[in-house]
Design an enzyme around this catalytic site. Sequence first.
Site, short mmCIF file in Angstrom:
data_model
loop_
_atom_site.label_atom_id
_atom_site.label_comp_id
_atom_site.label_asym_id
_atom_site.label_seq_id
_atom_site.Cartn_x
_atom_site.Cartn_y
_atom_site.Cartn_z
CE LYS A 62 -4.08 1.99 0.58
NZ LYS A 62 -3.76 2.86 -0.59
CE LYS B 120 3.57 7.25 6.16
NZ LYS B 120 3.23 8.12 5.02
CE LYS C 133 5.16 7.64 -1.30
NZ LYS C 133 4.29 7.76 -0.15
CG ASP D 117 2.84 10.57 -2.40
OD1 ASP D 117 2.82 9.87 -1.38
OD2 ASP D 117 3.76 11.41 -2.60
CB THR E 33 -2.56 13.48 4.90
OG1 THR E 33 -2.86 12.35 4.08
CG2 THR E 33 -1.12 13.40 5.36
CG ASN F 30 -4.52 16.64 0.00
OD1 ASN F 30 -4.18 16.12 1.06
ND2 ASN F 30 -5.76 16.52 -0.46
CB SER G 195 -5.82 4.67 2.30
OG SER G 195 -5.54 5.71 1.40
N1 GLU Z 1 0.57 9.02 -0.01
C1 GLU Z 1 0.14 8.88 1.35
C2 GLU Z 1 1.31 8.56 2.25
O1 GLU Z 1 2.44 8.75 1.90
C3 GLU Z 1 -1.01 7.91 1.50
C4 GLU Z 1 -0.74 6.50 1.09
C5 GLU Z 1 -1.97 5.63 1.03
O2 GLU Z 1 -3.03 6.08 1.40
O3 GLU Z 1 -1.81 4.48 0.60
O4 GLU Z 1 1.14 8.17 3.37
#
Ligand code: GLU
Length: 417
Positions: free
Chosen positions: A74, A98, A110, A150, A193, A224, A352
């Site tokens: 994810k 995380k 990522k 992102d 976020t 954002n 998410s």
């Molecule tokens: N891009 C966000 C992060 O870096 C969310 C990632 C997601 O929701 O999968 O945490």
Amino acid sequence: MSQRPPDRRTKTQENSLFLHEACKALEYNDQVFELLSGASREIRVQIPLLRDDGSLEIFYGYRVQHHNALGPFKGGLRFHPSVNLAGSRRLAALMSLKSALVKVPFGGAKGGIDCDPRSLSHRELESLTRAFVEKIHRGIGPSLDIPAPDIGTNDQIMAWIQNEYSKIYGYTLGVVTGKPLLIGGSEGREEATGTGVAIVVREHARHHAEEIEGKTVVIQGFGNVGTHAAKAFHSHGMKVIAVSDSRGGVFDQSGLDIDALCSHIDAGARVSAYEGAKAITNDHLLKLSCDYLVPAALDGVIDENMAGKIRARIVVEAANSPTTYAGDKILADRGITVLPDILANAGGVIVSYFEWVQNMQQMPWKKERVIEELTEKLSWASDQVFAVATGNECRYRQAAYLIAARRLREAVAMTSN
Ligand code: GLU
């Protein structure tokens, strides 16, 4: 050809030093460090795009899957000229940590495309996104790898991905999160976020029996995350005194008018063109005296040169990896508290997860439930980090890494052959 960015590998390698430190403290050997700092799969694809002027341009896309011992991979997809394999690898590892820290049942991933989305037309952006899915669809899926927005991506881009994937596999909601509400997005995901950043700040203040009302905040990056964090801080009665985007910022010691500033941004203008406050450079903004400094843009802004000049009491890492290892040591020596990225910006991946659950169950949640469960998860994770930091007499980042690395290592051991 798209513009190649300067190589960011130095910062990349430097940041895995946090992980090395955690592995040492946990007495894990080099093999565990290699497992946690590497990746289980790396995808790199070449994407030819026919530009509106008839010319052909080649882009490169990446997806790095770090670990899936705790759940499907994810993490976000970034459309930015800094996207490359090494950076995606480091950010994928951060996603695993995380998710493990806040206990959502996901691994880490990522990726993205090395491009400047602002230089592409709507048609070009859609074609590029759909062509990317054509190349990577075998590697993603609701129980395999679930991308999300992102830097440089948004709900529209997620909708294109969902649609392109569904053409091949049949209608599939849970293949991406951060979708528009109409096609399976979650209430509260867009602001998750930024909202989460303010929740962690509030939990930290509560832990120290401090008031947050009237405290000053400086935000670097007004996309954002930055805009929604500003709104959330403002709703908690805090004073946002400066914000900036990549071109520059604005400053008002008595507190910016966040509603007016957000309307200005919504109309498509740059922060620096806002006339209701004094113009300021990004460099000056980072050195302002304040209670909370919130880097909410790209990685590596607080490096060894900047860390000595920061005049905030607390740095809140709304961006991923905004502080380098060397910068972090300087902040520690200067007694500046850091609320680390894998806690402070975890609100995005938490909601998410809620979106994915709603998609699986075909049952939307009300916004109140999303916010309530987000608050509960972040408060719980914050308490854990504060307790481990006190127990081990270490910084919050070290505590967060200890908790997350231990969970990951245990899950890998349980699932390895
Ligand atoms: N891009 C966000 C992060 O870096 C969310 C990632 C997601 O929701 O999968 O945490």
